[in-house]
Design a protein around this motif. Structure first.
Motif, PDB file in Angstrom:
ATOM      1  N   ASN A 120    -117.077  81.502 -17.185  1.00 52.41           N
ATOM      2  CA  ASN A 120    -115.790  81.202 -16.575  1.00 52.41           C
ATOM      3  C   ASN A 120    -114.666  82.045 -17.173  1.00 52.41           C
ATOM      4  O   ASN A 120    -113.747  82.474 -16.463  1.00 52.41           O
ATOM      5  N   VAL A 121    -114.706  82.248 -18.516  1.00 46.52           N
ATOM      6  CA  VAL A 121    -113.661  83.077 -19.136  1.00 46.52           C
ATOM      7  C   VAL A 121    -113.723  84.501 -18.587  1.00 46.52           C
ATOM      8  O   VAL A 121    -112.698  85.102 -18.215  1.00 46.52           O
ATOM      9  N   ILE A 122    -114.944  85.061 -18.561  1.00 48.29           N
ATOM     10  CA  ILE A 122    -115.098  86.444 -18.076  1.00 48.29           C
ATOM     11  C   ILE A 122    -114.775  86.530 -16.593  1.00 48.29           C
ATOM     12  O   ILE A 122    -114.087  87.469 -16.128  1.00 48.29           O
ATOM     13  N   GLU A 123    -115.248  85.562 -15.832  1.00 48.82           N
ATOM     14  CA  GLU A 123    -114.989  85.577 -14.384  1.00 48.82           C
ATOM     15  C   GLU A 123    -113.509  85.413 -14.090  1.00 48.82           C
ATOM     16  O   GLU A 123    -112.960  86.063 -13.194  1.00 48.82           O
ATOM     17  N   ASN A 124    -112.842  84.545 -14.854  1.00 46.93           N
ATOM     18  CA  ASN A 124    -111.400  84.362 -14.687  1.00 46.93           C
ATOM     19  C   ASN A 124    -110.643  85.659 -14.981  1.00 46.93           C
ATOM     20  O   ASN A 124    -109.692  86.031 -14.267  1.00 46.93           O
ATOM     21  N   ALA A 125    -111.097  86.341 -16.060  1.00 49.32           N
ATOM     22  CA  ALA A 125    -110.465  87.630 -16.395  1.00 49.32           C
ATOM     23  C   ALA A 125    -110.710  88.658 -15.290  1.00 49.32           C
ATOM     24  O   ALA A 125    -109.804  89.431 -14.936  1.00 49.32           O
ATOM     25  N   ASP A 144    -110.456  89.844 -24.429  1.00 43.62           N
ATOM     26  CA  ASP A 144    -109.202  90.440 -23.931  1.00 43.62           C
ATOM     27  C   ASP A 144    -109.423  91.026 -22.536  1.00 43.62           C
ATOM     28  O   ASP A 144    -110.480  91.608 -22.253  1.00 43.62           O
ATOM     29  N   ASP A 145    -108.410  90.883 -21.666  1.00 40.74           N
ATOM     30  CA  ASP A 145    -108.455  91.547 -20.352  1.00 40.74           C
ATOM     31  C   ASP A 145    -107.152  92.309 -20.148  1.00 40.74           C
ATOM     32  O   ASP A 145    -106.205  92.183 -20.929  1.00 40.74           O
ATOM     33  N   ASN A 146    -107.123  93.100 -19.099  1.00 42.89           N
ATOM     34  CA  ASN A 146    -105.923  93.881 -18.808  1.00 42.89           C
ATOM     35  C   ASN A 146    -105.238  93.398 -17.529  1.00 42.89           C
ATOM     36  O   ASN A 146    -104.684  94.180 -16.754  1.00 42.89           O
ATOM     37  N   GLY A 147    -105.301  92.068 -17.335  1.00 40.04           N
ATOM     38  CA  GLY A 147    -104.683  91.480 -16.155  1.00 40.04           C
ATOM     39  C   GLY A 147    -103.192  91.243 -16.353  1.00 40.04           C
ATOM     40  O   GLY A 147    -102.573  91.759 -17.299  1.00 40.04           O
ATOM     41  N   PRO A 148    -102.587  90.422 -15.481  1.00 39.51           N
ATOM     42  CA  PRO A 148    -101.136  90.182 -15.542  1.00 39.51           C
ATOM     43  C   PRO A 148    -100.726  89.290 -16.712  1.00 39.51           C
ATOM     44  O   PRO A 148     -99.538  89.219 -17.039  1.00 39.51           O
ATOM     45  N   GLY A 181    -102.518  91.777 -21.068  1.00 34.33           N
ATOM     46  CA  GLY A 181    -103.184  90.739 -20.294  1.00 34.33           C
ATOM     47  C   GLY A 181    -103.316  89.454 -21.098  1.00 34.33           C
ATOM     48  O   GLY A 181    -102.456  89.096 -21.899  1.00 34.33           O
ATOM     49  N   THR A 182    -104.424  88.781 -20.885  1.00 34.81           N
ATOM     50  CA  THR A 182    -104.668  87.494 -21.549  1.00 34.81           C
ATOM     51  C   THR A 182    -105.758  87.655 -22.598  1.00 34.81           C
ATOM     52  O   THR A 182    -106.768  88.332 -22.371  1.00 34.81           O
ATOM     53  N   ARG A 183    -105.508  87.045 -23.740  1.00 35.07           N
ATOM     54  CA  ARG A 183    -106.528  86.979 -24.806  1.00 35.07           C
ATOM     55  C   ARG A 183    -106.958  85.512 -24.954  1.00 35.07           C
ATOM     56  O   ARG A 183    -106.125  84.634 -25.169  1.00 35.07           O
ATOM     57  N   ALA A 184    -108.277  85.310 -24.848  1.00 34.60           N
ATOM     58  CA  ALA A 184    -108.845  83.970 -25.063  1.00 34.60           C
ATOM     59  C   ALA A 184    -109.566  83.980 -26.400  1.00 34.60           C
ATOM     60  O   ALA A 184    -110.505  84.749 -26.599  1.00 34.60           O
ATOM     61  N   VAL A 185    -109.107  83.135 -27.317  1.00 37.92           N
ATOM     62  CA  VAL A 185    -109.726  83.021 -28.648  1.00 37.92           C
ATOM     63  C   VAL A 185    -110.522  81.714 -28.678  1.00 37.92           C
ATOM     64  O   VAL A 185    -109.948  80.617 -28.636  1.00 37.92           O
ATOM     65  N   ILE A 186    -111.826  81.860 -28.764  1.00 35.66           N
ATOM     66  CA  ILE A 186    -112.723  80.691 -28.747  1.00 35.66           C
ATOM     67  C   ILE A 186    -113.381  80.574 -30.116  1.00 35.66           C
ATOM     68  O   ILE A 186    -113.975  81.531 -30.616  1.00 35.66           O
ATOM     69  N   ILE A 187    -113.251  79.392 -30.710  1.00 33.14           N
ATOM     70  CA  ILE A 187    -113.857  79.134 -32.022  1.00 33.14           C
ATOM     71  C   ILE A 187    -114.853  77.987 -31.857  1.00 33.14           C
ATOM     72  O   ILE A 187    -114.514  76.915 -31.367  1.00 33.14           O
ATOM     73  N   LEU A 188    -116.084  78.266 -32.254  1.00 32.56           N
ATOM     74  CA  LEU A 188    -117.145  77.277 -32.154  1.00 32.56           C
ATOM     75  C   LEU A 188    -117.746  77.047 -33.542  1.00 32.56           C
ATOM     76  O   LEU A 188    -118.290  77.967 -34.141  1.00 32.56           O
ATOM     77  N   PRO A 189    -117.645  75.833 -34.064  1.00 37.32           N
ATOM     78  CA  PRO A 189    -118.238  75.555 -35.372  1.00 37.32           C
ATOM     79  C   PRO A 189    -119.741  75.312 -35.263  1.00 37.32           C
ATOM     80  O   PRO A 189    -120.337  75.491 -34.207  1.00 37.32           O
ATOM     81  N   VAL A 190    -120.302  74.906 -36.353  1.00 37.19           N
ATOM     82  CA  VAL A 190    -121.720  74.583 -36.456  1.00 37.19           C
ATOM     83  C   VAL A 190    -122.546  75.813 -36.097  1.00 37.19           C
ATOM     84  O   VAL A 190    -123.188  75.878 -35.048  1.00 37.19           O
ATOM     85  N   VAL A 191    -122.511  76.751 -36.966  1.00 34.36           N
ATOM     86  CA  VAL A 191    -123.279  77.979 -36.787  1.00 34.36           C
ATOM     87  C   VAL A 191    -124.529  77.899 -37.645  1.00 34.36           C
ATOM     88  O   VAL A 191    -124.469  77.560 -38.819  1.00 34.36           O
ATOM     89  N   ILE A 192    -125.678  78.185 -37.089  1.00 37.06           N
ATOM     90  CA  ILE A 192    -126.935  78.231 -37.838  1.00 37.06           C
ATOM     91  C   ILE A 192    -127.156  79.671 -38.263  1.00 37.06           C
ATOM     92  O   ILE A 192    -127.426  80.538 -37.431  1.00 37.06           O
TER      93      ILE A 192
END
Length: 500
Positions: A397-402, A432-436, A488-499
């Protein structure tokens, strides 16, 4: 039946059983001891009577003496003996009764066996000991006795003559008997005392059991009161106290609290499911109304304007197709949102993030070959504990939205840069994308459901970023929207619990 009553009955029953077993054992042992004592008395009596000097004296005098004293008390051959004159004794030579002491029963017509026996006559029970022995002629006994008394021969000489005499002419029958009435009376008294002691013991044990049950059940009673308070309360976060003293009751309290915790989680999950169901219904009603109304309008246009040319009719059909696509997209988004609201930890699995993101990028580039997507991964890509479909939905969804918003406002082509790194056991993904771009005042709003930014294209339902936010929260992470270096828009996603 209450537990206290059961404890009382159990303790009373055990006491009664113990009293019965102990009483029976004591009764039997006492009966055996009394019989043994009587048998010993009878044995001693016959042993004393059957000794030759005593027997001679008894036969001569036909009576018992308490003390059989000799005239020469200094003579060591004379021994003081004692006979129990209270024990009825019977001495018979062949058919002649020599002696029958007072109280001896009449056993006429009764065959009395040798040794110990129990005989009943005239309604009375007797314990009898019978013994036979052989003695010399009575005249010889008298002659030797006269010689001893006159001093013609010594006592030792006379005893030696008696012992060495072979003139055995008579068989002597000796019997001693003791009435068993005393035994029965003693045993009856013992039984009465045992019954009395048993009744008192049962009563005391019942009282002790009642008091013990009251004491033991106090912690359970307090636990029941606390549990009743929790039951009457609608708040499942309440807990019973787990400090009741006995470890068993504390364990029970902990188990009750554990059960309440599970009920609370279950109730919370049920509430969430109901809330999600209501929200889904409300969202469907709200979001489908507009496209369905628009489709109905487009369908009514040919009826109203019968003179529409072919190009206008094609435009109406194209509008219907767009509305149909929007309707399908909205329904799919709502379905995914509802499934995400009901997701559980049991669906999580180990996922290779590098393979996951590479597959998503490959799929999106197939849809839009002109889109340039750059991916930078760490040297040691992590393994995530995640829901695979949820992770796919999040990054797609993030990539498709971008892609959608960058294509609508950029003539140079769409470029998306993805940078991945692991920081302190957290996975950080920057897209990061180069949108509006999204105005700063709208960045927190656009991740809500059905909220679209002011720079957004006309395509979309306003649920894409809401799905991203939902999946981030499900996985214990977060998403923040910023401005990218390209504007454009930068989406910063942080996901814990890394194995690792």
């Amino acid at each position: 039946m209450s537990l206290r009553v059961r404890i009382t009955l159990l303790l009373s029953g055990l006491t009664a059983l113990i009293v019965i077993i102990a009483g029976f054992t004591i009764h039997q042992l006492t009966q055996a001891d009394i019989r043994k004592s009587i048998d010993e008395k009878l044995t001693v009596q016959l042993s004393e009577v059957s000794e030759t000097p005593v027997l001679v004296s008894v036969i001569q005098t036909q009576r018992f003496f308490s003390n059989l004293n000799r005239r020469n008390s200094n003579d060591p051959s004379f021994v003081e003996r004692r006979l129990d004159i209270e024990i009825p004794t019977f001495i018979k030579s062949q058919d002649d009764i020599i002696l029958a002491t007072e109280g001896y029963p009449d056993f006429s017509g009764i065959i009395v066996p040798y040794g110990f026996s129990d005989i009943e006559t005239d309604g009375a029970k007797w314990r009898v000991l019978t013994k036979t022995m052989e003695v010399i002629d009575f005249s010889a006994i008298r002659n030797i006795h006269s010689a001893i008394n006159s001093g013609r021969i010594s006592y030792e000489r006379g005893m030696e003559q008696l012992a060495n005499s072979d003139k055995v002419n008579y068989e002597i029958l000796i019997q001693a008997a003791v009435k068993r009435t005393s035994i029965n009376t003693t045993l009856q008294d013992l039984r009465q005392r045992l019954v009395l002691v048993g009744i008192l013991a049962v009563i005391v044990s019942a009282i002790a059991g009642w008091l013990l049950g009251t004491t033991l059940l106090k912690p359970l009673a307090r636990l029941a009161r606390h549990a009743q308070v929790v039951t009457n309360s609608a708040d499942l976060s309440n807990r019973v106290e787990d400090t009741y003293g006995p470890p068993e009751v504390e364990t029970l309290a902990l188990e009750i609290n554990e059960m309440l915790s599970r009920l609370e989680l279950s109730a919370h999950a049920t509430d969430e499911a109901l809330r999600s169901s209501r929200a889904f219904t409300s969202n469907v009603a709200h979001e489908l109304r507009t496209p369905l109304t628009s489709m109905r309008t487009n369908l009514d246009l040919p009826k109203i304007h019968t003179d529409m040319d072919t190009s206008e009719r094609i435009q109406v059909l194209n509008n219907l197709v767009l509305e149909h696509e929007r309707l399908l997209s909205t329904l799919e988004s709502l379905r995914l949102l509802a499934r995400g609201d009901l997701s559980e930890a049991g669906i999580f699995e180990e996922i290779d993030f590098a393979q996951l993101i590479a597959a998503i990028i490959s799929d999106q580039q197939k849809i839009d070959p002109e889109c340039v997507i750059k991916l930078e991964l760490p040297s040691n890509p992590p393994l995530l504990s995640a829901w695979r479909q949820g992770m796919t939905l999040l990054f797609r969804n993030v990539i498709e939205n971008a892609q959608i918003h960058s294509r609508s406002s950029n003539q140079k082509g769409v470029q998306i840069d993805i940078f991945v790194e692991v920081i302190n056991q957290d996975l950080k993904v920057v897209i990061d994308d180069n949108g509006p771009g999204i105005p700063q005042s709208e960045r927190k709003q656009v991740i809500e459901r059905f909220i679209r930014g002011s720079n957004a294209s006309t395509v979309g339902s306003g649920l894409g970023l809401a799905l991203v936010s939902q999946q981030s929260a499900i996985h214990g992470g977060s998403i923040e929207l910023e401005e990218s270096p390209t504007g454009g828009t930068r989406a910063v996603i942080i996901l814990p619990v890394v194995i690792s």
